[in-house]
Structure formats: structure tokens, C-alpha cells
Scaffold this motif. Structure first.
Motif, PDB file in Angstrom:
ATOM      1  N   LYS A 123       0.839  -1.202   0.000  1.00  0.00           N
ATOM      2  CA  LYS A 123       0.000   0.000   0.000  1.00  0.00           C
ATOM      3  C   LYS A 123       0.879   1.259   0.000  1.00  0.00           C
ATOM      4  O   LYS A 123       0.592   2.228  -0.715  1.00  0.00           O
ATOM      5  CB  LYS A 123      -0.937  -0.033   1.211  1.00  0.00           C
ATOM      6  CG  LYS A 123      -1.872   1.149   1.341  1.00  0.00           C
ATOM      7  CD  LYS A 123      -2.900   1.162   0.185  1.00  0.00           C
ATOM      8  CE  LYS A 123      -4.029   2.158   0.359  1.00  0.00           C
ATOM      9  NZ  LYS A 123      -3.642   3.511   0.617  1.00  0.00           N
ATOM     10  N   ARG A 124       1.956   1.231   0.762  1.00  0.00           N
ATOM     11  CA  ARG A 124       2.873   2.385   0.802  1.00  0.00           C
ATOM     12  C   ARG A 124       3.488   2.624  -0.575  1.00  0.00           C
ATOM     13  O   ARG A 124       3.573   3.755  -1.048  1.00  0.00           O
ATOM     14  CB  ARG A 124       4.001   2.144   1.807  1.00  0.00           C
ATOM     15  CG  ARG A 124       3.554   2.243   3.254  1.00  0.00           C
ATOM     16  CD  ARG A 124       4.744   1.952   4.153  1.00  0.00           C
ATOM     17  NE  ARG A 124       4.366   1.866   5.547  1.00  0.00           N
ATOM     18  CZ  ARG A 124       5.101   1.289   6.470  1.00  0.00           C
ATOM     19  NH1 ARG A 124       6.260   0.726   6.154  1.00  0.00           N
ATOM     20  NH2 ARG A 124       4.702   1.259   7.723  1.00  0.00           N
ATOM     21  N   TYR A 142       2.341   1.681  -3.412  1.00  0.00           N
ATOM     22  CA  TYR A 142       1.244   2.100  -4.309  1.00  0.00           C
ATOM     23  C   TYR A 142       0.996   3.612  -4.158  1.00  0.00           C
ATOM     24  O   TYR A 142       0.936   4.349  -5.146  1.00  0.00           O
ATOM     25  CB  TYR A 142      -0.008   1.289  -3.949  1.00  0.00           C
ATOM     26  CG  TYR A 142      -1.274   1.705  -4.665  1.00  0.00           C
ATOM     27  CD1 TYR A 142      -1.573   1.209  -5.935  1.00  0.00           C
ATOM     28  CD2 TYR A 142      -2.187   2.578  -4.055  1.00  0.00           C
ATOM     29  CE1 TYR A 142      -2.735   1.591  -6.591  1.00  0.00           C
ATOM     30  CE2 TYR A 142      -3.346   2.954  -4.704  1.00  0.00           C
ATOM     31  CZ  TYR A 142      -3.620   2.455  -5.963  1.00  0.00           C
ATOM     32  OH  TYR A 142      -4.766   2.836  -6.607  1.00  0.00           O
ATOM     33  N   ASP A 143       0.873   4.059  -2.912  1.00  0.00           N
ATOM     34  CA  ASP A 143       0.621   5.493  -2.657  1.00  0.00           C
ATOM     35  C   ASP A 143       1.762   6.363  -3.203  1.00  0.00           C
ATOM     36  O   ASP A 143       1.516   7.437  -3.756  1.00  0.00           O
ATOM     37  CB  ASP A 143       0.460   5.761  -1.147  1.00  0.00           C
ATOM     38  CG  ASP A 143      -0.838   5.164  -0.600  1.00  0.00           C
ATOM     39  OD1 ASP A 143      -1.731   4.832  -1.414  1.00  0.00           O
ATOM     40  OD2 ASP A 143      -0.958   5.025   0.639  1.00  0.00           O
ATOM     41  N   GLU A 144       2.994   5.872  -3.053  1.00  0.00           N
ATOM     42  CA  GLU A 144       4.179   6.594  -3.531  1.00  0.00           C
ATOM     43  C   GLU A 144       4.130   6.755  -5.054  1.00  0.00           C
ATOM     44  O   GLU A 144       4.350   7.847  -5.585  1.00  0.00           O
ATOM     45  CB  GLU A 144       5.394   5.716  -3.193  1.00  0.00           C
ATOM     46  CG  GLU A 144       6.628   6.394  -2.674  1.00  0.00           C
ATOM     47  CD  GLU A 144       7.632   5.307  -2.271  1.00  0.00           C
ATOM     48  OE1 GLU A 144       7.642   4.947  -1.079  1.00  0.00           O
ATOM     49  OE2 GLU A 144       8.379   4.788  -3.131  1.00  0.00           O
ATOM     50  N   ALA A 183       1.294   9.060  -6.164  1.00  0.00           N
ATOM     51  CA  ALA A 183       1.674  10.466  -5.910  1.00  0.00           C
ATOM     52  C   ALA A 183       2.595  10.994  -6.999  1.00  0.00           C
ATOM     53  O   ALA A 183       2.595  12.184  -7.309  1.00  0.00           O
ATOM     54  CB  ALA A 183       2.342  10.584  -4.541  1.00  0.00           C
TER      55      ALA A 183
END
Ligand code: DC
Length: 218
Positions: free
Chosen positions: A153-154, A156-158, A161
Motif C-alpha cells: 500500500k505504501r 502504491y501510494d508513492e 503520488a
């Protein structure tokens, strides 16, 4: 004697984010060894080397000179003199880095450079084999981890962004495949050093993890 902190752990555990902040707070340099394997991987991709052909990778790796520098307090990685910082943060390069990093010849060259740097520099260095192989006598060793769900998830978010298109399930599968390869390779596999302190970041904020490491460093 220089002061060295070793940080190891799987992909997406937060190593670079945390190590950068600890470096700043302690006034020491942050060294991201994964970037060196990524620069070597970029070279192999550009040379269209078949990732399954270890002989070809071994034959080519002497042609890639990977070095580190610092600009404005940030690490810069050079591939044959070219700053490749902006080209190595893709999943394709990360997967290639994991694939070629199983090869002893690739590791020997990069590990020697990392050890030389640490001998004379106060630093926090992150990677997969820092506490177990590169800096066995580090002043502090941290093994940073988190569940594969949280790490995917981290990542993915990176990527989102940064405007990159990606699929969460695919990222999780890639991370698990990469962990497996990094943990099961014959040479310097990823594992917690006997004297490393385990920090599971799954349910911790960045500030909490940084504070914990600073406290351990004291
Ligand atoms: O930390 P990273 O995702 O940038 O690392 C990319 C790959 O490089 C990783 O999957 C395995 C390899 N690597 C390694 O074998 N040893 C290190 N010290 C750092 C990275």
C-alpha cells in the motif's frame, strides 16, 4: 573510527524515508545501497542483457562503474559518470536490481565501495546485507520490517503520488516475489543480523520510527 548505523529490511519497509530523517537529525550521511544495485540494473537493461543469463551479466558488469556522490545533502548515484538518480526508481529497475543482486560478482564490487565509504564517514546505510555483511561492526543495527499488505500500500501510494499508473495487487505480488528472492539467495541473503534490533513499522508513524531509532542510537 567512524560512526555507522546499519538498516536492513524488505522492500517498502520505510528504510530510506526513516534513514534520511535519522541522518538529518544526527548530522550524518545517508547511504542508499539499493540505488547502487539499481544503477547496475539500469545498465543491464540499457545493454539489453537477458536477466536469466548470469554469464552475460557477469561478463558485462565490469563495464558499469557505479559511484556515489552527495549534492545538497542528497545522495547522487553515477553510472559511468552519468547522474541516474531520476531513472532508477521504477518497478522494472527494482525487479532487475533484485535479479542481478544474487550474483557474487555484482555484489563484490559494490560491497567493497560501501565498506570503503563507511570506514571514513559517519553514516546510516540501508540495504539488505548491511548488518550481516557490509558493516558487521556497525555501532547500531536495525532490522526494519512491516507486513507485505502495508508495504504494498505504501509503494502504491508513492507511485500514485508520482503520477505513475499501477495496480495494488500486482505491486503486492511483486514485493512478495522480490522478498522471496532477496531472502533465499545464496550470497548475503536478507536476514536480521543476530545483534540487530527488530522494528516492525506496520502500525507506527514515520515520526515514531525515527524517534525509536534516535533513542536506540543514544
Ligand atoms: O532497496 P531497493 O528496493 O532500492 O533495492 C533494490 C534491490 O537491490 C533489492 O531488491 C535487492 C538489491 N539489494 C541488495 O541485494 N543488497 C543491498 N544492500 C541493497 C539492495
Amino acid at each position: 573510527m567512524s560512526y555507522n548505523i546499519a538498516v536492513d529490511g524488505p522492500a517498502g519497509a520505510g528504510k530510506s524515508t526513516i534513514a534520511k530523517q535519522v541522518a538529518k537529525k544526527k548530522g550524518i550521511i545517508y547511504v542508499d545501497t539499493g540505488a547502487m544495485y539499481r544503477a547496475m540494473a539500469l545498465f543491464m537493461i540499457r545493454e539489453k542483457v537477458d536477466p536469466t543469463n548470469q554469464e552475460a551479466i557477469i561478463a558485462k558488469c565490469d563495464e558499469a562503474d557505479v559511484t556515489l556522490g552527495q549534492e545538497d545533502g542528497q545522495q547522487v548515484v553515477f553510472l559511468n559518470g552519468e547522474n541516474v538518480n531520476g531513472l532508477i526508481r521504477t518497478e522494472a529497475v527494482g525487479n532487475m536490481a533484485s535479479t542481478i543482486s544474487v550474483i557474487g560478482k555484482v555484489r563484490e564490487n559494490l560491497v567493497a565501495k560501501q565498506q570503503k565509504l563507511a570506514e571514513t564517514t559517519d553514516l546510516i546505510m540501508d540495504g539488505r546485507d548491511i548488518g550481516t555483511c557490509v558493516l558487521p561492526n556497525a555501532n547500531l543495527k536495525i532490522y526494519l520490517t512491516a507486513s507485505s499488505e502495508v508495504r504494498a500500500k505504501r509503494r502504491y501510494d508513492e507511485l500514485v503520488a508520482k503520477g505513475q499508473e499501477c495496480d495494488l495487487a500486482q505491486i503486492k505480488a511483486d514485493i512478495e516475489e522480490r522478498d522471496y528472492r532477496d531472502m533465499h539467495r545464496e550470497i548475503s541473503p536478507l536476514k536480521q543480523a543476530d545483534d540487530a534490533i527488530l522494528v516492525d513499522t506496520s502500525y507506527m508513524t514515520i515520526d515514531e520510527v525515527v524517534a525509536k531509532i534516535l533513542e536506540l542510537a543514544e
